[in-house]
Design a protein around this motif. Structure first.
Motif, PDB file in Angstrom:
ATOM      1  N   GLU A 352      -9.043  -9.832 -11.536  1.00  0.00           N
ATOM      2  CA  GLU A 352     -10.452 -10.244 -11.570  1.00  0.00           C
ATOM      3  C   GLU A 352     -10.792 -10.876 -12.925  1.00  0.00           C
ATOM      4  O   GLU A 352     -11.404 -11.939 -12.986  1.00  0.00           O
ATOM      5  CB  GLU A 352     -11.331  -9.002 -11.318  1.00  0.00           C
ATOM      6  N   LEU A 353     -10.345 -10.222 -14.011  1.00  0.00           N
ATOM      7  CA  LEU A 353     -10.633 -10.752 -15.350  1.00  0.00           C
ATOM      8  C   LEU A 353      -9.963 -12.100 -15.577  1.00  0.00           C
ATOM      9  O   LEU A 353     -10.441 -12.928 -16.349  1.00  0.00           O
ATOM     10  CB  LEU A 353     -10.177  -9.759 -16.427  1.00  0.00           C
ATOM     11  N   MET A 354      -8.851 -12.338 -14.883  1.00  0.00           N
ATOM     12  CA  MET A 354      -8.180 -13.631 -14.990  1.00  0.00           C
ATOM     13  C   MET A 354      -8.989 -14.725 -14.313  1.00  0.00           C
ATOM     14  O   MET A 354      -8.643 -15.903 -14.395  1.00  0.00           O
ATOM     15  CB  MET A 354      -6.779 -13.556 -14.352  1.00  0.00           C
ATOM     16  N   GLY A 355     -10.050 -14.323 -13.616  1.00  0.00           N
ATOM     17  CA  GLY A 355     -10.954 -15.304 -13.036  1.00  0.00           C
ATOM     18  C   GLY A 355     -10.673 -15.637 -11.586  1.00  0.00           C
ATOM     19  O   GLY A 355     -11.171 -16.636 -11.069  1.00  0.00           O
ATOM     20  N   TYR A 356      -9.881 -14.812 -10.923  1.00  0.00           N
ATOM     21  CA  TYR A 356      -9.608 -15.090  -9.511  1.00  0.00           C
ATOM     22  C   TYR A 356     -10.627 -14.384  -8.628  1.00  0.00           C
ATOM     23  O   TYR A 356     -10.666 -13.154  -8.589  1.00  0.00           O
ATOM     24  CB  TYR A 356      -8.183 -14.654  -9.143  1.00  0.00           C
ATOM     25  N   PRO A 357     -11.454 -15.150  -7.947  1.00  0.00           N
ATOM     26  CA  PRO A 357     -12.534 -14.529  -7.169  1.00  0.00           C
ATOM     27  C   PRO A 357     -12.001 -13.697  -6.008  1.00  0.00           C
ATOM     28  O   PRO A 357     -12.694 -12.836  -5.495  1.00  0.00           O
ATOM     29  CB  PRO A 357     -13.337 -15.722  -6.646  1.00  0.00           C
ATOM     30  N   TRP A 358     -10.744 -13.935  -5.625  1.00  0.00           N
ATOM     31  CA  TRP A 358     -10.209 -13.188  -4.487  1.00  0.00           C
ATOM     32  C   TRP A 358      -9.684 -11.816  -4.872  1.00  0.00           C
ATOM     33  O   TRP A 358      -9.093 -11.109  -4.052  1.00  0.00           O
ATOM     34  CB  TRP A 358      -9.126 -13.996  -3.766  1.00  0.00           C
ATOM     35  N   ALA A 359      -9.935 -11.407  -6.120  1.00  0.00           N
ATOM     36  CA  ALA A 359      -9.477 -10.069  -6.540  1.00  0.00           C
ATOM     37  C   ALA A 359     -10.026  -9.003  -5.591  1.00  0.00           C
ATOM     38  O   ALA A 359      -9.398  -7.965  -5.381  1.00  0.00           O
ATOM     39  CB  ALA A 359      -9.907  -9.788  -7.969  1.00  0.00           C
ATOM     40  N   ASP A 360     -11.198  -9.288  -5.016  1.00  0.00           N
ATOM     41  CA  ASP A 360     -11.784  -8.269  -4.117  1.00  0.00           C
ATOM     42  C   ASP A 360     -11.114  -8.250  -2.736  1.00  0.00           C
ATOM     43  O   ASP A 360     -11.509  -7.488  -1.863  1.00  0.00           O
ATOM     44  CB  ASP A 360     -13.297  -8.464  -3.992  1.00  0.00           C
ATOM     45  N   GLN A 361     -10.117  -9.098  -2.547  1.00  0.00           N
ATOM     46  CA  GLN A 361      -9.366  -9.040  -1.279  1.00  0.00           C
ATOM     47  C   GLN A 361      -8.106  -8.185  -1.412  1.00  0.00           C
ATOM     48  O   GLN A 361      -7.319  -8.078  -0.483  1.00  0.00           O
ATOM     49  CB  GLN A 361      -8.965 -10.457  -0.841  1.00  0.00           C
ATOM     50  N   LEU A 362      -7.925  -7.620  -2.606  1.00  0.00           N
ATOM     51  CA  LEU A 362      -6.765  -6.750  -2.827  1.00  0.00           C
ATOM     52  C   LEU A 362      -7.180  -5.319  -2.491  1.00  0.00           C
ATOM     53  O   LEU A 362      -8.200  -4.835  -2.979  1.00  0.00           O
ATOM     54  CB  LEU A 362      -6.314  -6.833  -4.290  1.00  0.00           C
ATOM     55  N   VAL A 363      -6.407  -4.665  -1.657  1.00  0.00           N
ATOM     56  CA  VAL A 363      -6.805  -3.331  -1.196  1.00  0.00           C
ATOM     57  C   VAL A 363      -5.656  -2.340  -1.365  1.00  0.00           C
ATOM     58  O   VAL A 363      -4.551  -2.576  -0.870  1.00  0.00           O
ATOM     59  CB  VAL A 363      -7.163  -3.353   0.314  1.00  0.00           C
ATOM     60  N   HIS A 364      -5.934  -1.259  -2.054  1.00  0.00           N
ATOM     61  CA  HIS A 364      -4.932  -0.191  -2.111  1.00  0.00           C
ATOM     62  C   HIS A 364      -5.222   0.793  -0.982  1.00  0.00           C
ATOM     63  O   HIS A 364      -6.346   1.218  -0.802  1.00  0.00           O
ATOM     64  CB  HIS A 364      -4.999   0.528  -3.467  1.00  0.00           C
ATOM     65  N   VAL A 365      -4.193   1.123  -0.204  1.00  0.00           N
ATOM     66  CA  VAL A 365      -4.335   2.091   0.885  1.00  0.00           C
ATOM     67  C   VAL A 365      -3.528   3.338   0.486  1.00  0.00           C
ATOM     68  O   VAL A 365      -2.324   3.399   0.714  1.00  0.00           O
ATOM     69  CB  VAL A 365      -3.796   1.494   2.204  1.00  0.00           C
ATOM     70  N   PRO A 366      -4.197   4.290  -0.161  1.00  0.00           N
ATOM     71  CA  PRO A 366      -3.445   5.445  -0.668  1.00  0.00           C
ATOM     72  C   PRO A 366      -3.253   6.516   0.396  1.00  0.00           C
ATOM     73  O   PRO A 366      -4.027   6.583   1.353  1.00  0.00           O
ATOM     74  CB  PRO A 366      -4.351   5.975  -1.775  1.00  0.00           C
ATOM     75  N   PHE A 367      -2.223   7.313   0.219  1.00  0.00           N
ATOM     76  CA  PHE A 367      -2.030   8.436   1.141  1.00  0.00           C
ATOM     77  C   PHE A 367      -1.582   9.669   0.366  1.00  0.00           C
ATOM     78  O   PHE A 367      -1.131   9.562  -0.786  1.00  0.00           O
ATOM     79  CB  PHE A 367      -1.019   8.073   2.239  1.00  0.00           C
ATOM     80  N   GLY A 368      -1.704  10.834   1.003  1.00  0.00           N
ATOM     81  CA  GLY A 368      -1.375  12.106   0.355  1.00  0.00           C
ATOM     82  C   GLY A 368       0.115  12.408   0.395  1.00  0.00           C
ATOM     83  O   GLY A 368       0.894  11.694   1.017  1.00  0.00           O
ATOM     84  N   ARG A 369       0.455  13.498  -0.279  1.00  0.00           N
ATOM     85  CA  ARG A 369       1.857  13.900  -0.382  1.00  0.00           C
ATOM     86  C   ARG A 369       2.359  14.587   0.884  1.00  0.00           C
ATOM     87  O   ARG A 369       1.572  15.153   1.636  1.00  0.00           O
ATOM     88  CB  ARG A 369       2.006  14.893  -1.540  1.00  0.00           C
ATOM     89  N   VAL A 370       3.652  14.563   1.057  1.00  0.00           N
ATOM     90  CA  VAL A 370       4.259  15.282   2.174  1.00  0.00           C
ATOM     91  C   VAL A 370       5.105  16.403   1.598  1.00  0.00           C
ATOM     92  O   VAL A 370       5.889  16.179   0.680  1.00  0.00           O
ATOM     93  CB  VAL A 370       5.230  14.388   2.975  1.00  0.00           C
ATOM     94  N   SER A 371       4.944  17.603   2.119  1.00  0.00           N
ATOM     95  CA  SER A 371       5.891  18.634   1.707  1.00  0.00           C
ATOM     96  C   SER A 371       6.647  19.117   2.936  1.00  0.00           C
ATOM     97  O   SER A 371       6.165  19.027   4.062  1.00  0.00           O
ATOM     98  CB  SER A 371       5.164  19.772   1.009  1.00  0.00           C
ATOM     99  N   LEU A 372       7.832  19.577   2.672  1.00  0.00           N
ATOM    100  CA  LEU A 372       8.705  19.964   3.775  1.00  0.00           C
ATOM    101  C   LEU A 372       8.810  21.476   3.782  1.00  0.00           C
ATOM    102  O   LEU A 372       9.385  22.062   2.881  1.00  0.00           O
ATOM    103  CB  LEU A 372      10.080  19.332   3.575  1.00  0.00           C
ATOM    104  N   GLU A 373       8.209  22.073   4.807  1.00  0.00           N
ATOM    105  CA  GLU A 373       8.131  23.523   4.828  1.00  0.00           C
ATOM    106  C   GLU A 373       9.085  24.054   5.885  1.00  0.00           C
ATOM    107  O   GLU A 373       9.098  23.571   7.017  1.00  0.00           O
ATOM    108  CB  GLU A 373       6.695  23.916   5.197  1.00  0.00           C
TER     109      GLU A 373
END
Ligand code: ARG
Length: 575
Positions: A352-373
């Motif tokens: 965004e600071l580099m001046g690219y207006p499409w910065a708002d089209q970048l999306v992080h899709v986070p997810f939680g951890r997996v544990s093996l029980e």
């Protein structure tokens, strides 16, 4: 259901001056409790706009509807209850339309044109060369793979990219370690195990012989300068690892449009550094170069190391610029565990600071951890969960269950793979992605719980029922078979309504980038079918009823099949 909702919204719009039908459509809900109607409009927001008490508004709308009923509209009657307008539909009128839509669309049922003409790039899986493919990468693969299929179903052009971790100083270390202690035979047997143990040994020996570190740096520098011999060596490490990763992808039915790893951006990093400099964003700090993000309450993004080598951030920025130029994306999506959230927020801000207006089209899709029980696999000892072993053992367990329950089954191995892999995938999608989850064999493999095997088993029972019945296509093609549907039971109506909600589930899974909405939907649908099947005999019913129930069953088959495929599960017809 959407069609009906739209029709009802249009009707209500006539009585509500200043409120758009579109707005009504957004407010309308499908109550989970059937006693509250089939559709419900909460009047609270509207009450503010129209300056009328919610209850009064709901009363007025209910009266208007009840005063103008016509038998064709599909509305049976309306009720006003505590500020809600509850609308009851007429099953006889709406069921044929819903079933016809499903049977006519078949594999296309639930698909959409919303995304047509737009491209979404999904960066997912992205394991690291010479390191094990761990449960976190598995989850990224499952969620990312599902998103790719869901976006395509929504009409988007969707490009799946594996951003393989295939570059960095560790390759200098590996090359040195391999020259000193490597054994081609052991590498052939299990490349990643062997590479990992070389890497560990390097660090142990380097404690006593610090000159090894310098040597490794020199070797990596040669790689960065494009030294053919060193690159050959690097390429070999990458290929060995990839062939192991590919075995997992094949088992899971995952493919990528591009496997462009971090090294792909080696010649695309200068542009980033130059642009950052031109904008005056780069600041020196003890020989390293960084972008300060104090104004945005974030630690700085490190763009160049002391030795001039670039970093994870820089590579991601270079990759985003490249992807924008190449694919002209409408959105670029990154699927990783939530521990990387800061990393993404930082470099999205840099773009965004580099001046690219499409910065708002970048999306992080986070997810939680997996544990093996209770699996005997541990995540604690480093990330040494051998995922391939976990998958293979799950498949072996399913194979045993089949042997016990259905020894006559043909293609047992194939079905065991479909169900075993399905159980692991479904478990990963069993709750909102941001939640941490547990993998436990007993739970994941239960044929009665809310699991992949349960949905697949329901699907196989449906297929078997349909094999016994008259050709559904024959019934469907008979004139009037749909108009004359006879489905009097409330369990049937509940199932029809459930089927009608599939397109909305797909839409909402896409909008929220949340494939678990679909896995939830599939469990609910399988349960609704099993309730219906428990209450309503199909083959023993008289002809017209039986035909109607077979058509309904075919509708369930189509819907389950489409949904399972979207989240990455195969749908065996026998199991
Ligand atoms: N290789 C990284 C890891 O294993 C994930 C990369 C995710 N994608 C990206 N563009 N940063 O943690």
């Amino acid at each position: 259901m959407k069609k009906l909702q739209r029709a009802v919204a249009d009707k209500l719009h006539d009585w509500l001056e200043g409120i758009e039908a579109e707005e009504l459509l957004k407010l309308m809900e499908v109550p989970s409790d059937a006693s509250k109607g089939d559709l419900s409009l909460p009047c609270f927001k509207l009450s503010k706009k129209l300056r009328k008490a919610p209850q009064e508004l709901a009363d007025q709308l209910a009266n208007a509807i009840n005063g103008s009923l016509d038998s064709q509209s599909g509305i049976a009657h309306a009720e006003s209850l505590s500020g809600y307008l509850n609308i009851y539909l007429d099953p006889k009128v709406i069921t044929p339309g819903i079933l016809r839509d499903i049977l006519e669309a078949g594999e296309g049922y639930g698909s959409h044109q919303e995304g047509s003409g737009k491209t979404i790039v999904v960066d997912f899986s992205s394991p690291n060369v010479a390191k094990p493919f761990h449960v976190g990468h598995l989850r990224s693969t499952v969620i990312g793979g599902a998103l790719v299929r869901i976006f395509k179903f929504m009409g988007y052009e969707c490009i799946g990219i594996n951003h393989l971790g295939d570059w960095g100083t560790q390759f200098g270390k590996l090359a040195v370690a391999y020259r000193l202690w490597g054994d081609p035979g052991r590498l052939e047997q299990g490349a990643i195990d062997e590479l990992l143990s070389l890497y560990v040994r390097f660090h142990e020996e380097a404690e006593r012989r610090p000159e090894l570190e310098a040597e490794a740096r020199a070797v990596f520098a040669r790689m960065e300068q494009g030294d053919a011999e060193m690159l050959e060596q690097w390429k070999w490490f990458v290929e060995l690892s990839l062939s192991e990763f590919n075995r997992i992808y094949e088992l899971m039915g995952i493919s990528f449009d591009h496997i462009t790893g971090e090294s792909f951006y080696n010649d695309k990093m200068d542009r980033v550094i130059t642009e950052l400099q031109e904008r005056g964003l780069l600041e020196e700090d003890q020989g390293a170069m960084l972008v300060r993000l104090d104004d945005y309450n974030m630690s700085p993004a490190l763009m160049l190391k002391q030795d001039g080598s670039s970093l994870y951030h820089t590579r991601d920025v270079a990759a985003a610029l490249y992807r924008k130029d190449t694919y002209h994306f409408h959105q670029a999506v990154y699927v990783t565990d939530y521990s990387q959230s800061l990393h993404f927020r930082q470099w999205f801000k840099v773009v965004e600071l580099m001046g690219y207006p499409w910065a708002d089209q970048l999306v992080h899709v986070p997810f939680g951890r997996v544990s093996l029980e209770g699996t005997g696999f541990s995540t604690r000892k480093g990330n040494i969960v051998k995922l391939e072993d976990l998958l293979q053992q799950t498949i072996a367990k399913v194979r045993e269950i089949i042997e016990e329950k259905n020894p006559e089954l043909e293609c047992k191995d194939e079905v065991a793979r479909q169900v075993g892999v399905g159980a692991v995938i479904f478990n990963d999608l069993s709750s909102n992605r941001i939640k941490d989850i547990v993998f436990n064999w007993e739970q994941a493999l239960s044929f009665e719980g809310e699991t992949g095997p349960y949905v697949q088993y329901t699907y196989a029972r449906i297929c078997s029922l349909l094999r016994k019945g008259r050709e559904v296509s024959e019934i469907f093609s008979q004139s009037n078979s749909i108009e004359e549907l006879h489905l009097p039971d409330s369990e049937e109506y509940a199932l029809v309504k459930q089927l009608s909600l599939f397109p909305q589930s797909v839409e909402s899974a896409a909008a929220k980038m949340e494939p678990s909405i679909l896995s939830r939907y599939l469990v609910d649908t399988a349960q609704a079918f099993n309730r219906f099947y428990h209450h309503c005999p199909v083959m023993d019913a008289e002809r017209k009823l039986r035909d109607s129930r077979l058509l309904l069953t075919e509708g369930v088959r189509i819907t389950l099949n489409n949904g399972l495929k979207l989240i990455g599960l195969e749908a065996p017809e026998r199991m």
